[in-house]
Scaffold this motif. Sequence first.
Motif, PDB file in Angstrom:
ATOM      1  N   THR A  77      20.273   7.864 -56.919  1.00  0.00           N
ATOM      2  CA  THR A  77      21.677   7.589 -56.594  1.00  0.00           C
ATOM      3  C   THR A  77      22.641   7.768 -57.755  1.00  0.00           C
ATOM      4  OG1 THR A  77      21.273   5.219 -56.959  1.00  0.00           O
ATOM      5  CG2 THR A  77      21.167   6.031 -54.676  1.00  0.00           C
ATOM      6  N   VAL A  78      22.290   7.298 -58.956  1.00  0.00           N
ATOM      7  CA  VAL A  78      23.257   7.263 -60.055  1.00  0.00           C
ATOM      8  C   VAL A  78      23.775   8.631 -60.497  1.00  0.00           C
ATOM      9  CG1 VAL A  78      21.575   7.230 -61.972  1.00  0.00           C
ATOM     10  CG2 VAL A  78      23.806   6.104 -62.229  1.00  0.00           C
ATOM     11  N   PRO A  79      22.981   9.715 -60.427  1.00  0.00           N
ATOM     12  CA  PRO A  79      23.542  10.997 -60.893  1.00  0.00           C
ATOM     13  C   PRO A  79      24.813  11.400 -60.160  1.00  0.00           C
ATOM     14  CG  PRO A  79      21.170  11.201 -60.549  1.00  0.00           C
ATOM     15  CD  PRO A  79      21.583   9.880 -59.978  1.00  0.00           C
ATOM     16  N   TRP A  80      24.909  11.050 -58.887  1.00  0.00           N
ATOM     17  CA  TRP A  80      26.052  11.489 -58.079  1.00  0.00           C
ATOM     18  C   TRP A  80      27.296  10.662 -58.377  1.00  0.00           C
ATOM     19  CZ3 TRP A  80      23.968  15.783 -57.058  1.00  0.00           C
ATOM     20  CH2 TRP A  80      22.599  15.865 -56.770  1.00  0.00           C
ATOM     21  N   ASN A  81      27.120   9.449 -58.928  1.00  0.00           N
ATOM     22  CA  ASN A  81      28.276   8.705 -59.432  1.00  0.00           C
ATOM     23  C   ASN A  81      28.871   9.410 -60.640  1.00  0.00           C
ATOM     24  OD1 ASN A  81      26.414   6.494 -58.142  1.00  0.00           O
ATOM     25  ND2 ASN A  81      28.471   5.594 -58.199  1.00  0.00           N
ATOM     26  N   MET A  82      27.998   9.812 -61.566  1.00  0.00           N
ATOM     27  CA  MET A  82      28.485  10.458 -62.781  1.00  0.00           C
ATOM     28  C   MET A  82      28.952  11.889 -62.505  1.00  0.00           C
ATOM     29  SD  MET A  82      28.237   7.910 -64.652  1.00  0.00           S
ATOM     30  CE  MET A  82      27.790   6.432 -63.734  1.00  0.00           C
ATOM     31  N   GLY A  83      28.337  12.531 -61.524  1.00  0.00           N
ATOM     32  CA  GLY A  83      28.761  13.870 -61.133  1.00  0.00           C
ATOM     33  C   GLY A  83      29.973  13.878 -60.228  1.00  0.00           C
ATOM     34  N   GLU A  84      30.284  12.714 -59.646  1.00  0.00           N
ATOM     35  CA  GLU A  84      31.473  12.482 -58.818  1.00  0.00           C
ATOM     36  C   GLU A  84      31.383  13.070 -57.412  1.00  0.00           C
ATOM     37  OE1 GLU A  84      35.026  13.526 -60.975  1.00  0.00           O
ATOM     38  OE2 GLU A  84      34.383  12.439 -62.775  1.00  0.00           O
ATOM     39  N   GLN A  85      30.181  13.467 -56.983  1.00  0.00           N
ATOM     40  CA  GLN A  85      30.016  14.028 -55.647  1.00  0.00           C
ATOM     41  C   GLN A  85      29.996  12.933 -54.578  1.00  0.00           C
ATOM     42  OE1 GLN A  85      27.922  14.734 -58.199  1.00  0.00           O
ATOM     43  NE2 GLN A  85      28.199  16.912 -58.589  1.00  0.00           N
ATOM     44  N   PRO A  86      30.451  13.248 -53.359  1.00  0.00           N
ATOM     45  CA  PRO A  86      30.309  12.295 -52.247  1.00  0.00           C
ATOM     46  C   PRO A  86      28.863  12.238 -51.780  1.00  0.00           C
ATOM     47  CG  PRO A  86      31.222  14.350 -51.433  1.00  0.00           C
ATOM     48  CD  PRO A  86      31.110  14.495 -52.923  1.00  0.00           C
ATOM     49  N   ALA A  87      28.402  11.050 -51.456  1.00  0.00           N
ATOM     50  CA  ALA A  87      27.022  10.868 -51.006  1.00  0.00           C
ATOM     51  C   ALA A  87      26.963   9.653 -50.091  1.00  0.00           C
ATOM     52  CB  ALA A  87      26.086  10.665 -52.198  1.00  0.00           C
ATOM     53  N   CYS A  88      26.076   9.725 -49.124  1.00  0.00           N
ATOM     54  CA  CYS A  88      25.942   8.594 -48.204  1.00  0.00           C
ATOM     55  C   CYS A  88      24.484   8.218 -48.031  1.00  0.00           C
ATOM     56  CB  CYS A  88      26.550   8.924 -46.834  1.00  0.00           C
ATOM     57  SG  CYS A  88      25.527  10.010 -45.798  1.00  0.00           S
ATOM     58  N   SER A  89      24.288   7.013 -47.529  1.00  0.00           N
ATOM     59  CA  SER A  89      22.989   6.583 -47.025  1.00  0.00           C
ATOM     60  C   SER A  89      23.104   6.429 -45.520  1.00  0.00           C
ATOM     61  CB  SER A  89      22.575   5.243 -47.642  1.00  0.00           C
ATOM     62  OG  SER A  89      21.363   4.771 -47.054  1.00  0.00           O
ATOM     63  N   ILE A  90      22.122   6.944 -44.789  1.00  0.00           N
ATOM     64  CA  ILE A  90      22.058   6.756 -43.349  1.00  0.00           C
ATOM     65  C   ILE A  90      20.605   6.485 -42.978  1.00  0.00           C
ATOM     66  CG2 ILE A  90      21.840   9.248 -42.874  1.00  0.00           C
ATOM     67  CD1 ILE A  90      23.526   8.709 -40.305  1.00  0.00           C
ATOM     68  N   ASN A  91      20.398   5.566 -42.075  1.00  0.00           N
ATOM     69  CA  ASN A  91      19.037   5.164 -41.718  1.00  0.00           C
ATOM     70  C   ASN A  91      18.263   6.332 -41.125  1.00  0.00           C
ATOM     71  OD1 ASN A  91      17.252   4.009 -39.188  1.00  0.00           O
ATOM     72  ND2 ASN A  91      16.965   2.882 -41.089  1.00  0.00           N
ATOM     73  N   CYS A  92      17.031   6.522 -41.605  1.00  0.00           N
ATOM     74  CA  CYS A  92      16.183   7.597 -41.077  1.00  0.00           C
ATOM     75  C   CYS A  92      14.821   7.083 -40.642  1.00  0.00           C
ATOM     76  CB  CYS A  92      16.041   8.730 -42.097  1.00  0.00           C
ATOM     77  SG  CYS A  92      15.148   8.288 -43.609  1.00  0.00           S
ATOM     78  N   GLY A  93      14.732   5.791 -40.362  1.00  0.00           N
ATOM     79  CA  GLY A  93      13.470   5.260 -39.868  1.00  0.00           C
ATOM     80  C   GLY A  93      13.164   3.899 -40.460  1.00  0.00           C
ATOM     81  N   PHE A  94      11.951   3.434 -40.167  1.00  0.00           N
ATOM     82  CA  PHE A  94      11.533   2.111 -40.597  1.00  0.00           C
ATOM     83  C   PHE A  94      10.100   2.176 -41.122  1.00  0.00           C
ATOM     84  CE2 PHE A  94      14.882   1.511 -37.559  1.00  0.00           C
ATOM     85  CZ  PHE A  94      15.615   0.447 -38.063  1.00  0.00           C
ATOM     86  N   THR A  95       9.791   1.286 -42.044  1.00  0.00           N
ATOM     87  CA  THR A  95       8.438   1.203 -42.573  1.00  0.00           C
ATOM     88  C   THR A  95       7.535   0.480 -41.570  1.00  0.00           C
ATOM     89  OG1 THR A  95       8.777  -0.947 -43.626  1.00  0.00           O
ATOM     90  CG2 THR A  95       9.411   1.014 -44.888  1.00  0.00           C
ATOM     91  N   GLN A  96       6.248   0.467 -41.848  1.00  0.00           N
ATOM     92  CA  GLN A  96       5.310  -0.254 -40.985  1.00  0.00           C
ATOM     93  C   GLN A  96       5.628  -1.741 -40.961  1.00  0.00           C
ATOM     94  OE1 GLN A  96       1.309   0.656 -42.225  1.00  0.00           O
ATOM     95  NE2 GLN A  96       1.292   2.631 -41.170  1.00  0.00           N
ATOM     96  N   SER A  97       6.238  -2.237 -42.026  1.00  0.00           N
ATOM     97  CA  SER A  97       6.612  -3.654 -42.081  1.00  0.00           C
ATOM     98  C   SER A  97       7.943  -3.920 -41.401  1.00  0.00           C
ATOM     99  CB  SER A  97       6.673  -4.121 -43.544  1.00  0.00           C
ATOM    100  OG  SER A  97       7.645  -3.374 -44.255  1.00  0.00           O
ATOM    101  N   GLY A  98       8.603  -2.876 -40.882  1.00  0.00           N
ATOM    102  CA  GLY A  98       9.846  -3.051 -40.146  1.00  0.00           C
ATOM    103  C   GLY A  98      11.107  -2.978 -40.982  1.00  0.00           C
ATOM    104  N   MET A  99      11.003  -2.564 -42.246  1.00  0.00           N
ATOM    105  CA  MET A  99      12.177  -2.476 -43.110  1.00  0.00           C
ATOM    106  C   MET A  99      12.815  -1.082 -43.011  1.00  0.00           C
ATOM    107  SD  MET A  99      12.272  -5.502 -44.153  1.00  0.00           S
ATOM    108  CE  MET A  99      13.608  -5.421 -45.338  1.00  0.00           C
ATOM    109  N   PRO A 100      14.147  -1.018 -43.041  1.00  0.00           N
ATOM    110  CA  PRO A 100      14.830   0.262 -42.913  1.00  0.00           C
ATOM    111  C   PRO A 100      14.582   1.194 -44.101  1.00  0.00           C
ATOM    112  CG  PRO A 100      16.321  -1.570 -42.434  1.00  0.00           C
ATOM    113  CD  PRO A 100      15.088  -2.152 -43.050  1.00  0.00           C
ATOM    114  N   ILE A 101      14.729   2.496 -43.822  1.00  0.00           N
ATOM    115  CA  ILE A 101      14.604   3.552 -44.834  1.00  0.00           C
ATOM    116  C   ILE A 101      15.894   4.364 -44.828  1.00  0.00           C
ATOM    117  CG2 ILE A 101      13.356   5.645 -45.525  1.00  0.00           C
ATOM    118  CD1 ILE A 101      10.887   4.462 -44.091  1.00  0.00           C
ATOM    119  N   GLY A 102      16.432   4.645 -46.014  1.00  0.00           N
ATOM    120  CA  GLY A 102      17.687   5.376 -46.116  1.00  0.00           C
ATOM    121  C   GLY A 102      17.491   6.836 -46.507  1.00  0.00           C
TER     122      GLY A 102
END
Length: 473
Positions: free
Chosen positions: A413-438
Amino acid sequence: MSELSKTTDAGREILDLPAREILTAFRNRNLSPVEYMTALIARVEASEPKVKALYLFRPEEALEEARAAEARYAKGAPAGCLDGMPVTIKELIATKGDPVPVGTAATELVPAPADAPTAARLREEGAILYAKTTCPDYGMLTSGLSSFHPLSRNPWDLTQNPGGSSAGAAAAAAAGYGPLHIGTDIGGSIRLPAGWTGLFGLKPSLGRVPIDPYYTGRVAGPMTPTVDDSALLMDVITRPDWRDATSLPYEKLNWDAPAADVRGLKIGLMLDAGCGNETAPEILDAVSQAADLFASHGAEVVPIAPVLTREMLDGLDYAWRARFWGIMNDLSEAQRAKILPYIHDWAEAGAHVSPQDVATGFDQTFAMRRSTSEAFQKVDVILSPVNPNVSYPADWASPTNDPARPFEHICFTVPWNMGEQPACSINCGFTQSGMPIGLQIIAPRFQDQMVFSLARAYENWRGPITNWPRIDA
């Protein structure tokens, strides 16, 4: 408090509507801002003892503002496009008359003299800032742990961390405290918690959303259940404010642009961050499957090398440690004793960094900027994981819980802050324990609209999230 919002499924149902549907119902007078706010207060009061996402929650003031909005709608004269709509903002975004503790017990609680740009734009459009959301000390942890605020927890699993530093915003949005929330991000503080809580979270191009105080890489942006909820916020919070000397010339972008047609698009798939924590296999699989969806709709997906090196990450660490130790040196000994020990220990190492190392470390921000720009000479857009870790305990300060290794989880994540590019997180699934994945979607500088269009496309292919955690159920 109405019987509808207190106990019935109907009360919960209105809270889980998208923001535009709520506002349309307000305008059509099919739903009252008072009814909605009453239901929201009931949910917060039932959930907050466990989630601990909020700071300065003011239900009576919020209801009073909702009544005023209801009266305006009755006259056909709403105050703005968000009139009567509840919104939270991260506590380190100033609101007039309120202290800004920046997550630490070391701060003297002095009322802010004015609304920061984001808060000002929201109020101008009639939004009800019914609460602020928690963050860790100085916003420098990927955690809900703070020396000032109660421990914020992840609604998907209350034993786990929501991430940070926009911890409360992520926890509030995932727990259903309305659809609209604002965080800030200097190294991943919107995207990381959004990834761990299933949200759409946007880090816009630097300067797209005016912010005060500003700093290298620091942005404000939306954290919401859907892409469209964030689009509604971006139309408001991108409006100009002179106080941000780094802000871009105002441009009215079409945040409602339709889902992208990805045919012919060349997409770089970055599965290696270059350094830091090893990425969990479940995360790599989910992100790879998301990339396959883009390919199945006509995009060309190619593997690409990481943009970050160990030297870049360590250099930034040296510079930030020294900067924060300088801030802490201005405090009294009694104040310094109140800072979260993890943060104190991390920053104190900055006292022993030479001036040359600090300058060389800060120069690594420019190395990141060059590296990220170079990556876009070969591809149109980049996909990557957001977080390398599946999850970690709620009371940990970071996924390593080690102040000597503080940034091992921000390498995607941090390179895009310093590079100033737009970036997003969007859910793309869940782990076996039920936690979200970005899934992270990154576009070239100033191409924020492209990020939205691509995220809309992926969200359409993925389908809605239907199992949001509800602590009040």
